[in-house]
Design a protein around this motif. Structure first.
Motif, PDB file in Angstrom:
ATOM      1  N   PHE A  71       0.110 -24.877 -29.521  1.00 19.19           N
ATOM      2  CA  PHE A  71       0.636 -24.227 -28.329  1.00 19.19           C
ATOM      3  C   PHE A  71      -0.237 -24.452 -27.102  1.00 19.19           C
ATOM      4  O   PHE A  71      -1.443 -24.281 -27.149  1.00 19.19           O
ATOM      5  N   TYR A  90       2.061 -12.933 -21.708  1.00 19.15           N
ATOM      6  CA  TYR A  90       2.145 -12.662 -23.150  1.00 19.15           C
ATOM      7  C   TYR A  90       2.220 -11.168 -23.386  1.00 19.15           C
ATOM      8  O   TYR A  90       1.433 -10.408 -22.807  1.00 19.15           O
ATOM      9  N   LEU A 147       5.993 -16.204 -29.831  1.00 19.21           N
ATOM     10  CA  LEU A 147       5.318 -17.490 -30.028  1.00 19.21           C
ATOM     11  C   LEU A 147       5.563 -17.983 -31.450  1.00 19.21           C
ATOM     12  O   LEU A 147       5.776 -19.160 -31.694  1.00 19.21           O
ATOM     13  N   TYR A 192       6.426 -14.592 -23.158  1.00 20.81           N
ATOM     14  CA  TYR A 192       6.363 -14.692 -24.613  1.00 20.81           C
ATOM     15  C   TYR A 192       5.830 -13.408 -25.211  1.00 20.81           C
ATOM     16  O   TYR A 192       5.019 -12.719 -24.583  1.00 20.81           O
ATOM     17  N   THR A 203       4.000 -11.798 -28.909  1.00 21.23           N
ATOM     18  CA  THR A 203       3.323 -12.206 -30.135  1.00 21.23           C
ATOM     19  C   THR A 203       2.778 -10.995 -30.875  1.00 21.23           C
ATOM     20  O   THR A 203       2.460  -9.985 -30.240  1.00 21.23           O
TER      21      THR A 203
END
Ligand code: A3P
Length: 320
Positions: free
Chosen positions: A56, A64, A111, A131, A133
Protein backbone atom coordinates in the motif's frame (compact mmCIF):
# COMPACT_ATOMS: atom_id res chain seq x y z
CA UNK A 1 -15.98 -10.69 -4.40
CA UNK A 2 -12.25 -10.33 -3.69
CA UNK A 3 -10.36 -11.58 -6.74
CA UNK A 4 -6.90 -11.05 -5.21
CA UNK A 5 -7.68 -12.75 -1.92
CA UNK A 6 -6.76 -16.32 -2.78
CA UNK A 7 -3.30 -15.31 -3.97
CA UNK A 8 -2.76 -13.17 -0.86
CA UNK A 9 -3.83 -15.99 1.47
CA UNK A 10 -1.40 -18.29 -0.27
CA UNK A 11 1.50 -15.83 -0.44
CA UNK A 12 2.16 -15.65 3.31
CA UNK A 13 1.57 -19.29 4.28
CA UNK A 14 5.19 -19.99 5.18
CA UNK A 15 5.71 -16.70 6.93
CA UNK A 16 2.76 -17.02 9.27
CA UNK A 17 3.56 -20.65 10.10
CA UNK A 18 6.36 -19.24 12.26
CA UNK A 19 4.08 -16.88 14.25
CA UNK A 20 2.72 -17.81 17.72
CA UNK A 21 -0.75 -19.34 17.38
CA UNK A 22 -3.65 -19.68 19.86
CA UNK A 23 -7.35 -20.46 19.73
CA UNK A 24 -9.45 -17.36 20.31
CA UNK A 25 -12.67 -15.62 19.33
CA UNK A 26 -15.31 -18.08 18.04
CA UNK A 27 -12.77 -20.90 18.15
CA UNK A 28 -10.61 -19.44 15.41
CA UNK A 29 -6.85 -19.90 15.22
CA UNK A 30 -5.27 -16.52 15.88
CA UNK A 31 -1.72 -15.53 14.97
CA UNK A 32 0.43 -13.11 16.95
CA UNK A 33 2.25 -10.50 14.90
CA UNK A 34 3.89 -7.34 16.24
CA UNK A 35 2.12 -7.83 19.57
CA UNK A 36 -1.42 -8.32 18.18
CA UNK A 37 -3.65 -11.27 17.33
CA UNK A 38 -5.00 -11.80 13.84
CA UNK A 39 -7.27 -14.33 12.20
CA UNK A 40 -6.07 -16.14 9.11
CA UNK A 41 -7.66 -17.15 5.80
CA UNK A 42 -10.06 -14.24 5.73
CA UNK A 43 -10.21 -10.78 4.24
CA UNK A 44 -9.64 -9.28 7.72
CA UNK A 45 -6.60 -11.29 8.58
CA UNK A 46 -2.90 -11.56 9.10
CA UNK A 47 -2.48 -12.15 5.38
CA UNK A 48 -4.24 -8.99 4.23
CA UNK A 49 -2.36 -7.01 6.89
CA UNK A 50 0.93 -8.27 5.50
CA UNK A 51 -0.23 -7.53 1.96
CA UNK A 52 -1.25 -3.98 2.92
CA UNK A 53 2.12 -3.47 4.62
CA UNK A 54 3.90 -4.71 1.55
CA UNK A 55 1.98 -3.00 -1.20
CA UNK A 56 0.00 0.00 0.00
CA UNK A 57 1.19 3.47 -0.95
CA UNK A 58 -0.22 6.34 1.09
CA UNK A 59 -0.83 9.81 -0.34
CA UNK A 60 -0.31 12.86 1.82
CA UNK A 61 -3.96 13.87 1.34
CA UNK A 62 -5.33 10.50 2.51
CA UNK A 63 -7.57 10.12 5.53
CA UNK A 64 -7.54 6.93 7.61
CA UNK A 65 -10.26 5.97 10.04
CA UNK A 66 -8.88 3.46 12.50
CA UNK A 67 -10.87 1.41 15.00
CA UNK A 68 -11.16 -1.93 16.58
CA UNK A 69 -14.16 -3.85 15.33
CA UNK A 70 -17.36 -2.98 17.26
CA UNK A 71 -16.05 0.37 18.42
CA UNK A 72 -18.17 2.52 16.09
CA UNK A 73 -16.40 1.98 12.77
CA UNK A 74 -19.62 2.18 10.74
CA UNK A 75 -20.65 5.43 12.41
CA UNK A 76 -17.23 7.03 12.01
CA UNK A 77 -17.17 6.03 8.34
CA UNK A 78 -20.55 7.66 7.77
CA UNK A 79 -19.60 10.84 9.61
CA UNK A 80 -16.24 11.31 7.88
CA UNK A 81 -17.73 10.48 4.46
CA UNK A 82 -20.56 12.96 4.97
CA UNK A 83 -18.23 15.70 6.22
CA UNK A 84 -15.58 15.38 3.53
CA UNK A 85 -18.02 15.00 0.64
CA UNK A 86 -20.60 17.54 1.74
CA UNK A 87 -19.99 19.86 -1.23
CA UNK A 88 -20.54 16.99 -3.61
CA UNK A 89 -23.86 16.05 -1.99
CA UNK A 90 -24.75 19.45 -0.71
CA UNK A 91 -28.41 18.88 -0.13
CA UNK A 92 -28.25 15.92 2.16
CA UNK A 93 -31.95 15.94 2.84
CA UNK A 94 -32.44 14.64 -0.69
CA UNK A 95 -32.68 10.90 -0.91
CA UNK A 96 -29.81 10.96 -3.38
CA UNK A 97 -27.14 11.07 -0.68
CA UNK A 98 -25.20 7.79 -0.92
CA UNK A 99 -25.61 7.13 2.81
CA UNK A 100 -29.38 7.04 2.32
CA UNK A 101 -29.09 4.06 0.03
CA UNK A 102 -25.67 2.50 0.65
CA UNK A 103 -24.02 0.87 3.64
CA UNK A 104 -21.25 3.14 5.02
CA UNK A 105 -18.87 0.22 4.54
CA UNK A 106 -19.45 0.50 0.81
CA UNK A 107 -18.87 4.27 0.86
CA UNK A 108 -15.56 3.99 2.71
CA UNK A 109 -13.48 0.89 1.97
CA UNK A 110 -11.22 -0.86 4.43
CA UNK A 111 -7.55 -1.04 3.48
CA UNK A 112 -7.85 -4.74 4.26
CA UNK A 113 -10.62 -5.33 1.74
CA UNK A 114 -9.27 -2.95 -0.84
CA UNK A 115 -5.99 -4.82 -1.10
CA UNK A 116 -7.99 -7.92 -1.96
CA UNK A 117 -9.90 -6.21 -4.78
CA UNK A 118 -8.77 -5.99 -8.35
CA UNK A 119 -9.10 -2.23 -8.61
CA UNK A 120 -9.17 0.02 -5.57
CA UNK A 121 -12.58 1.49 -4.84
CA UNK A 122 -11.13 4.93 -4.38
CA UNK A 123 -9.55 6.37 -7.46
CA UNK A 124 -6.91 9.09 -7.12
CA UNK A 125 -9.22 11.74 -8.59
CA UNK A 126 -11.51 11.30 -5.60
CA UNK A 127 -9.32 13.34 -3.28
CA UNK A 128 -8.99 12.90 -0.45
CA UNK A 129 -8.97 9.12 -0.39
CA UNK A 130 -10.92 7.98 2.62
CA UNK A 131 -9.99 4.61 4.06
CA UNK A 132 -10.78 2.68 7.20
CA UNK A 133 -8.70 0.05 8.91
CA UNK A 134 -8.71 -2.19 11.96
CA UNK A 135 -4.95 -2.57 11.82
CA UNK A 136 -3.04 -1.59 14.96
CA UNK A 137 -0.95 1.58 14.72
CA UNK A 138 2.29 -0.38 14.65
CA UNK A 139 1.03 -2.44 11.70
CA UNK A 140 0.12 0.49 9.45
CA UNK A 141 2.24 0.44 6.30
CA UNK A 142 5.41 2.47 6.51
CA UNK A 143 4.14 4.84 3.81
CA UNK A 144 1.33 5.95 6.17
CA UNK A 145 3.79 6.49 9.02
CA UNK A 146 6.06 8.46 6.70
CA UNK A 147 3.38 10.68 5.19
CA UNK A 148 1.54 13.56 6.81
CA UNK A 149 -1.90 12.09 6.10
CA UNK A 150 -4.50 12.29 8.84
CA UNK A 151 -5.66 9.44 11.04
CA UNK A 152 -8.82 9.43 13.14
CA UNK A 153 -9.05 6.77 15.83
CA UNK A 154 -12.28 5.94 17.60
CA UNK A 155 -12.26 3.86 20.77
CA UNK A 156 -15.15 2.59 22.86
CA UNK A 157 -15.65 1.26 26.36
CA UNK A 158 -14.31 -2.31 26.22
CA UNK A 159 -17.34 -3.66 28.09
CA UNK A 160 -19.68 -2.38 25.37
CA UNK A 161 -17.24 -3.60 22.71
CA UNK A 162 -17.28 -7.11 24.19
CA UNK A 163 -21.08 -7.22 24.30
CA UNK A 164 -21.25 -5.90 20.75
CA UNK A 165 -18.77 -8.57 19.56
CA UNK A 166 -20.88 -11.21 21.30
CA UNK A 167 -24.08 -10.25 19.50
CA UNK A 168 -22.24 -9.76 16.22
CA UNK A 169 -20.84 -13.29 16.55
CA UNK A 170 -24.33 -14.71 16.99
CA UNK A 171 -25.34 -13.27 13.63
CA UNK A 172 -22.45 -14.84 11.74
CA UNK A 173 -23.04 -18.23 10.29
CA UNK A 174 -19.69 -19.19 8.88
CA UNK A 175 -18.84 -22.87 9.12
CA UNK A 176 -15.39 -22.12 10.54
CA UNK A 177 -16.88 -20.24 13.49
CA UNK A 178 -17.90 -21.93 16.73
CA UNK A 179 -20.59 -20.12 18.70
CA UNK A 180 -19.48 -19.00 22.16
CA UNK A 181 -21.35 -18.24 25.36
CA UNK A 182 -20.84 -14.79 26.84
CA UNK A 183 -18.67 -16.40 29.54
CA UNK A 184 -16.45 -17.95 26.90
CA UNK A 185 -16.20 -14.76 24.94
CA UNK A 186 -15.36 -12.84 28.10
CA UNK A 187 -12.52 -15.28 28.68
CA UNK A 188 -10.94 -14.83 25.25
CA UNK A 189 -11.61 -11.10 25.17
CA UNK A 190 -9.87 -10.41 28.48
CA UNK A 191 -6.91 -12.46 27.30
CA UNK A 192 -6.77 -10.29 24.21
CA UNK A 193 -7.51 -13.27 21.96
CA UNK A 194 -9.67 -11.33 19.53
CA UNK A 195 -9.10 -10.27 15.94
CA UNK A 196 -6.81 -7.21 16.30
CA UNK A 197 -6.67 -7.72 20.10
CA UNK A 198 -5.70 -7.06 22.81
CA UNK A 199 -8.24 -4.26 22.89
CA UNK A 200 -6.31 -2.12 25.38
CA UNK A 201 -2.99 -2.23 23.53
CA UNK A 202 -4.68 -1.24 20.26
CA UNK A 203 -6.21 1.81 21.95
CA UNK A 204 -3.01 2.73 23.76
CA UNK A 205 -0.88 2.86 20.63
CA UNK A 206 -3.20 5.24 18.79
CA UNK A 207 -3.69 7.29 21.93
CA UNK A 208 0.07 7.68 22.28
CA UNK A 209 0.39 8.64 18.61
CA UNK A 210 -2.33 11.28 19.06
CA UNK A 211 -0.54 12.86 22.00
CA UNK A 212 2.77 12.84 20.15
CA UNK A 213 1.30 14.52 17.07
CA UNK A 214 -2.26 15.79 17.53
CA UNK A 215 -2.27 17.39 14.09
CA UNK A 216 -1.83 13.97 12.50
CA UNK A 217 -3.84 11.67 14.77
CA UNK A 218 -7.21 12.59 16.27
CA UNK A 219 -8.34 10.36 19.12
CA UNK A 220 -12.08 10.29 19.80
CA UNK A 221 -14.30 8.07 21.89
CA UNK A 222 -17.66 6.59 20.95
CA UNK A 223 -18.97 7.86 24.27
CA UNK A 224 -18.00 11.50 23.61
CA UNK A 225 -19.35 11.26 20.10
CA UNK A 226 -22.68 10.08 21.52
CA UNK A 227 -22.75 12.72 24.24
CA UNK A 228 -22.10 15.73 22.04
CA UNK A 229 -22.27 14.64 18.44
CA UNK A 230 -22.57 18.10 16.89
CA UNK A 231 -19.47 19.50 18.59
CA UNK A 232 -17.52 16.36 17.91
CA UNK A 233 -18.49 16.48 14.23
CA UNK A 234 -17.23 20.06 14.10
CA UNK A 235 -13.95 18.96 15.67
CA UNK A 236 -13.70 16.11 13.18
CA UNK A 237 -14.34 18.45 10.25
CA UNK A 238 -11.72 20.89 11.44
CA UNK A 239 -9.15 18.16 11.98
CA UNK A 240 -9.77 16.75 8.52
CA UNK A 241 -9.30 20.16 6.95
CA UNK A 242 -12.99 20.64 6.13
CA UNK A 243 -14.16 23.10 8.81
CA UNK A 244 -17.77 24.26 8.72
CA UNK A 245 -18.17 27.89 7.72
CA UNK A 246 -20.29 30.21 9.84
CA UNK A 247 -22.84 30.20 7.07
CA UNK A 248 -22.99 26.41 7.03
CA UNK A 249 -23.41 26.32 10.78
CA UNK A 250 -26.18 28.89 10.61
CA UNK A 251 -27.89 26.81 7.93
CA UNK A 252 -27.82 23.70 10.12
CA UNK A 253 -25.24 21.77 8.09
CA UNK A 254 -23.76 20.18 11.20
CA UNK A 255 -27.13 19.00 12.48
CA UNK A 256 -28.00 17.67 9.01
CA UNK A 257 -24.92 15.46 9.10
CA UNK A 258 -25.61 14.34 12.67
CA UNK A 259 -29.12 13.32 11.61
CA UNK A 260 -28.00 11.67 8.39
CA UNK A 261 -25.46 9.53 10.26
CA UNK A 262 -27.62 8.83 13.29
CA UNK A 263 -28.16 5.27 14.40
CA UNK A 264 -31.88 5.57 13.65
CA UNK A 265 -31.42 6.83 10.08
CA UNK A 266 -28.70 4.37 9.15
CA UNK A 267 -30.43 1.41 10.76
CA UNK A 268 -33.52 2.11 8.68
CA UNK A 269 -31.52 2.48 5.44
CA UNK A 270 -29.64 -0.76 6.13
CA UNK A 271 -32.46 -2.98 7.28
CA UNK A 272 -32.22 -5.11 4.15
CA UNK A 273 -29.48 -6.39 1.85
CA UNK A 274 -26.01 -7.80 2.38
CA UNK A 275 -22.71 -6.05 2.95
CA UNK A 276 -20.70 -9.07 1.95
CA UNK A 277 -21.46 -12.73 1.57
CA UNK A 278 -22.98 -14.00 4.82
CA UNK A 279 -22.96 -10.57 6.48
CA UNK A 280 -26.25 -8.66 6.29
CA UNK A 281 -26.24 -4.85 6.26
CA UNK A 282 -28.23 -4.72 9.48
CA UNK A 283 -25.52 -6.65 11.37
CA UNK A 284 -23.77 -3.34 11.98
CA UNK A 285 -26.74 -1.68 13.66
CA UNK A 286 -27.88 -3.32 16.88
CA UNK A 287 -28.52 -0.92 19.79
CA UNK A 288 -26.04 1.89 19.32
CA UNK A 289 -26.06 2.79 23.02
CA UNK A 290 -23.53 3.67 25.68
CA UNK A 291 -23.48 1.40 28.74
CA UNK A 292 -25.67 -1.41 27.37
CA UNK A 293 -23.14 -3.82 28.89
CA UNK A 294 -24.76 -3.36 32.31
CA UNK A 295 -27.73 -5.50 31.19
CA UNK A 296 -25.49 -8.37 30.13
CA UNK A 297 -22.26 -8.60 32.12
CA UNK A 298 -22.19 -9.93 35.69
CA UNK A 299 -20.77 -7.74 38.46
CA UNK A 300 -17.74 -9.97 38.54
CA UNK A 301 -17.13 -9.64 34.80
CA UNK A 302 -17.55 -5.89 35.03
CA UNK A 303 -15.14 -5.59 37.95
CA UNK A 304 -12.63 -7.79 36.19
CA UNK A 305 -12.75 -5.64 33.06
CA UNK A 306 -12.50 -2.43 35.09
CA UNK A 307 -9.38 -3.76 36.78
CA UNK A 308 -7.74 -4.52 33.44
CA UNK A 309 -8.73 -1.14 32.02
CA UNK A 310 -7.46 0.75 35.07
CA UNK A 311 -4.16 -1.05 34.92
CA UNK A 312 -3.67 -0.83 31.15
CA UNK A 313 -4.82 2.79 30.79
CA UNK A 314 -2.90 4.05 33.80
CA UNK A 315 -1.68 7.57 33.14
CA UNK A 316 -3.82 8.01 30.02
CA UNK A 317 -6.59 10.57 29.89
CA UNK A 318 -9.27 8.42 28.27
CA UNK A 319 -12.85 8.85 29.47
CA UNK A 320 -15.02 5.95 28.39
P1 A3P B 1 -23.91 -2.24 19.53
O1 A3P B 1 -23.69 -3.66 19.16
O2 A3P B 1 -23.49 -1.96 20.94
O3 A3P B 1 -25.27 -1.75 19.25
P2 A3P B 1 -18.65 -1.30 14.27
O4 A3P B 1 -19.27 -0.33 13.34
O5 A3P B 1 -17.26 -0.91 14.70
O6 A3P B 1 -18.77 -2.71 13.82
O7 A3P B 1 -19.47 -1.18 15.64
C1 A3P B 1 -20.80 -1.60 15.72
C2 A3P B 1 -21.44 -0.90 16.88
O8 A3P B 1 -21.70 0.47 16.54
C3 A3P B 1 -22.78 -1.52 17.23
O9 A3P B 1 -22.92 -1.35 18.63
C4 A3P B 1 -23.74 -0.64 16.43
O10 A3P B 1 -25.06 -0.69 16.87
C5 A3P B 1 -23.11 0.72 16.65
N1 A3P B 1 -23.49 1.70 15.63
C6 A3P B 1 -23.62 1.50 14.29
N2 A3P B 1 -24.00 2.63 13.67
C7 A3P B 1 -24.12 3.57 14.63
C8 A3P B 1 -24.50 4.95 14.61
N3 A3P B 1 -24.85 5.55 13.48
N4 A3P B 1 -24.52 5.60 15.78
C9 A3P B 1 -24.19 4.99 16.92
N5 A3P B 1 -23.81 3.70 17.01
C10 A3P B 1 -23.78 3.00 15.88
Amino acid sequence: EYPNLAAILDRYKEKIAAFPKEKGWMGLDLYMYQGFWYTSQDVFSIETTLAVQETFQAHSTDIYLATQPKSGTTWLKALAFAVVNRKRYNNITLSTHPLLSTNPHKCVPFLETDVAKKTPTYLPENQPRLYATHMPYIALPQSIHDSCCRIVYMCRNPKDVLVSWFHFGKKLSHTLLTQMTLDEMFEVYTKGLMPYGPHWDHVKEYYKASTEDPTRVLFVTYEDMKKDTANKVKQLAEFLGYPFTEEEEANGAVEDIVRLCSFETLKEVNKTGNFRQGVANDTFFREGKVGGWSNELTDEMSQNMDDITTEKFQGLDISI
